[in-house]
Design a protein around this motif. Structure first.
Motif, mmCIF file in Angstrom:
data_model
loop_
_atom_site.group_PDB
_atom_site.id
_atom_site.type_symbol
_atom_site.label_atom_id
_atom_site.label_comp_id
_atom_site.label_asym_id
_atom_site.label_seq_id
_atom_site.Cartn_x
_atom_site.Cartn_y
_atom_site.Cartn_z
ATOM 1 N N ALA A 38 -31.201 36.662 -24.349
ATOM 2 C CA ALA A 38 -31.333 37.388 -23.083
ATOM 3 C C ALA A 38 -30.088 37.242 -22.219
ATOM 4 C CB ALA A 38 -32.565 36.883 -22.324
ATOM 5 N N LEU A 39 -29.513 36.046 -22.186
ATOM 6 C CA LEU A 39 -28.333 35.811 -21.357
ATOM 7 C C LEU A 39 -27.131 36.618 -21.823
ATOM 8 C CD1 LEU A 39 -28.494 31.947 -20.793
ATOM 9 C CD2 LEU A 39 -28.687 33.703 -19.029
ATOM 10 N N LEU A 40 -26.999 36.768 -23.144
ATOM 11 C CA LEU A 40 -25.822 37.435 -23.709
ATOM 12 C C LEU A 40 -26.103 38.858 -24.163
ATOM 13 C CD1 LEU A 40 -24.469 34.427 -25.818
ATOM 14 C CD2 LEU A 40 -23.577 35.259 -23.623
ATOM 15 N N ASN A 41 -27.385 39.275 -24.036
ATOM 16 C CA ASN A 41 -27.785 40.615 -24.480
ATOM 17 C C ASN A 41 -27.409 40.843 -25.938
ATOM 18 O OD1 ASN A 41 -28.986 43.143 -24.163
ATOM 19 N ND2 ASN A 41 -27.066 44.122 -23.522
ATOM 20 N N ILE A 42 -27.759 39.866 -26.789
ATOM 21 C CA ILE A 42 -27.464 39.952 -28.218
ATOM 22 C C ILE A 42 -28.727 39.642 -29.007
ATOM 23 C CG2 ILE A 42 -25.040 39.276 -27.927
ATOM 24 C CD1 ILE A 42 -25.868 36.448 -28.855
ATOM 25 N N SER A 43 -28.666 39.852 -30.317
ATOM 26 C CA SER A 43 -29.737 39.460 -31.213
ATOM 27 C C SER A 43 -29.228 38.320 -32.087
ATOM 28 C CB SER A 43 -30.164 40.643 -32.092
ATOM 29 O OG SER A 43 -31.170 40.256 -33.003
ATOM 30 N N VAL A 44 -29.935 37.211 -32.063
ATOM 31 C CA VAL A 44 -29.533 36.036 -32.846
ATOM 32 C C VAL A 44 -30.371 36.007 -34.115
ATOM 33 C CG1 VAL A 44 -29.423 33.523 -32.890
ATOM 34 C CG2 VAL A 44 -28.846 34.748 -30.792
ATOM 35 N N ASP A 45 -29.751 36.363 -35.231
ATOM 36 C CA ASP A 45 -30.480 36.489 -36.490
ATOM 37 C C ASP A 45 -30.410 35.245 -37.365
ATOM 38 O OD1 ASP A 45 -31.165 39.169 -35.908
ATOM 39 O OD2 ASP A 45 -29.192 39.835 -36.585
ATOM 40 N N ASP A 46 -29.425 34.387 -37.138
ATOM 41 C CA ASP A 46 -29.297 33.197 -37.967
ATOM 42 C C ASP A 46 -28.645 32.070 -37.175
ATOM 43 O OD1 ASP A 46 -26.519 33.762 -37.890
ATOM 44 O OD2 ASP A 46 -26.648 34.932 -39.733
ATOM 45 N N PHE A 47 -28.514 30.915 -37.809
ATOM 46 C CA PHE A 47 -28.000 29.735 -37.131
ATOM 47 C C PHE A 47 -26.547 29.914 -36.708
ATOM 48 C CE2 PHE A 47 -26.405 25.330 -36.977
ATOM 49 C CZ PHE A 47 -27.330 24.787 -36.099
ATOM 50 N N VAL A 48 -25.767 30.585 -37.527
ATOM 51 C CA VAL A 48 -24.351 30.818 -37.201
ATOM 52 C C VAL A 48 -24.222 31.645 -35.931
ATOM 53 C CG1 VAL A 48 -22.197 31.893 -37.982
ATOM 54 C CG2 VAL A 48 -23.594 30.606 -39.602
ATOM 55 N N ALA A 49 -25.065 32.670 -35.815
ATOM 56 C CA ALA A 49 -25.042 33.519 -34.622
ATOM 57 C C ALA A 49 -25.487 32.734 -33.393
ATOM 58 C CB ALA A 49 -25.935 34.739 -34.827
ATOM 59 N N LEU A 50 -26.431 31.807 -33.583
ATOM 60 C CA LEU A 50 -26.901 30.986 -32.473
ATOM 61 C C LEU A 50 -25.782 30.061 -31.984
ATOM 62 C CD1 LEU A 50 -29.299 30.192 -30.691
ATOM 63 C CD2 LEU A 50 -29.913 28.494 -32.420
ATOM 64 N N VAL A 51 -25.067 29.470 -32.918
ATOM 65 C CA VAL A 51 -23.938 28.610 -32.550
ATOM 66 C C VAL A 51 -22.894 29.410 -31.789
ATOM 67 C CG1 VAL A 51 -21.999 27.254 -33.441
ATOM 68 C CG2 VAL A 51 -24.284 26.985 -34.437
ATOM 69 N N ASP A 52 -22.605 30.608 -32.278
ATOM 70 C CA ASP A 52 -21.615 31.458 -31.616
ATOM 71 C C ASP A 52 -22.067 31.815 -30.207
ATOM 72 O OD1 ASP A 52 -19.184 33.281 -31.741
ATOM 73 O OD2 ASP A 52 -20.762 34.754 -31.335
ATOM 74 N N GLY A 53 -23.365 32.120 -30.046
ATOM 75 C CA GLY A 53 -23.888 32.441 -28.720
ATOM 76 C C GLY A 53 -23.779 31.259 -27.766
ATOM 77 N N ALA A 54 -24.107 30.061 -28.268
ATOM 78 C CA ALA A 54 -24.001 28.862 -27.435
ATOM 79 C C ALA A 54 -22.556 28.602 -27.028
ATOM 80 C CB ALA A 54 -24.573 27.662 -28.188
#
Length: 308
Positions: free
Chosen positions: A190-206
């Motif tokens: 919600a903060l980044l207006n993205i879809s986090v589909d896997d752990f790598v994407a979650l790390v990138d978002g953080a």
């Protein structure tokens, strides 16, 4: 000392029943009442960790007075602003399979005068604290920029601040760059207006959130532990496999432990290990926002920390 901020305090009631059956009369086997709202859960855990704590926020009416009585019994210091409206009640229903169903009242409106009274004394309330935690929702009548204002006041005092909230309050709050935030996967999206589909994407978002000027971003992952991102490193901490009794308050327990870690100037990896052990220990007790020290000690050395 650590100050915890709870703008939307509640009386938390936990009902233990055999089975939740909509439309039927159900007999409660056990009822537990605790001073609630996320920040008061944090305060209770901080005290169990052995640190001095002061609770602040809003309370009102007979319910608010009852919460103050409960805090006195628990020997938790407080300095609340008082409102004309009654403090809310929240209910957590636990069935025999430990499924949790929560009913969370929104909280009665706070007037502009009551809000200004709180803001006017906030700087004095936190004067003796090194770390401040700001947790949970806000009552009606309070703008979404309230936490950004509080974070700014804390930082002007040269103190560390943890923000744990969601929605517009979190989106506005991070603009003031708190020391730590603790979003979950959905809140990162919600903060980044993205879809986090896997752990790598979650790390990138953080990482993207941390680069906004936040010293540490902690992403809570439930039974998978937590991800911690700093300017220099990314860590994944994971607890051992557990048979939880009540998971409510585990996130608040993690916030409390991070506040304790900041107050004690723990190294980042030690802080993460400590926070996960406290959070995991909370799941082994019936009381929301509580843990047994022997459980925490047993879990501490079973937490795995990987630098990614």
């Amino acid at each position: 000392m650590i100050t915890t901020v709870t703008l939307n305090v509640a009386i938390d009631k936990s009902y233990v029943i055999d089975e939740l059956k909509p439309g039927q009369v159900m007999r409660v086997q056990q009822c537990t009442k605790t001073p609630g709202g996320k920040g008061l859960n944090v305060a209770r855990v901080i005290k169990l960790c052995g640190e001095e704590v002061l609770a602040t926020g809003f309370v009102g009416g007979h319910a608010g007075a009852y919460i103050e009585d409960l805090l006195r019994e628990q020997q938790i210091r407080f300095d609340f602003s008082h409102t004309a409206q009654e403090t809310r009640t929240c209910i957590n229903i636990l069935d025999s399979n430990w499924n949790s169903t929560e009913f969370l009242e929104p909280g009665e409106p706070v007037t502009e005068a009551e809000l200004q009274d709180f803001l006017g004394k906030f700087a004095a309330v936190i004067e003796k604290s090194d770390v401040i935690t700001i947790s949970g929702s806000a009552p009606k009548g309070v703008g979404t920029d309230i936490y950004a204002k509080l974070v700014s006041i804390v930082k002007e005092k040269g103190k560390k601040v943890i923000l744990d909230t969601s929605g517009g309050l979190l989106k506005e709050g991070i603009k003031a760059c708190p020391t730590i935030i603790k979003p979950n996967r959905e809140e990162v999206e919600a903060l980044l207006n993205i879809s986090v589909d896997d752990f790598v994407a979650l790390v990138d978002g953080a990482k993207r959130l941390q680069q906004k000027g936040i010293e540490m971003v902690v992403v809570s992952l439930g039974k998978e532990g937590a991800l911690l991102v700093t300017e220099d490193a990314v860590y994944h901490g994971k607890p051992p496999k557990l048979n939880p009794v009540n998971t409510v308050g585990s996130g608040d327990s993690m916030v409390a432990a991070f506040a304790v870690g900041l107050a004690r100037n723990l190294p980042v990896e030690d802080m993460l290990r400590y926070a996960i052990s406290v959070s995991a220990a909370n799941t082994l007790t019936m009381t929301t926002g509580s843990f047994k020290e022997e459980d925490r000690q047993n879990l501490y050395h079973q937490v795995t920390i990987n630098r990614l």
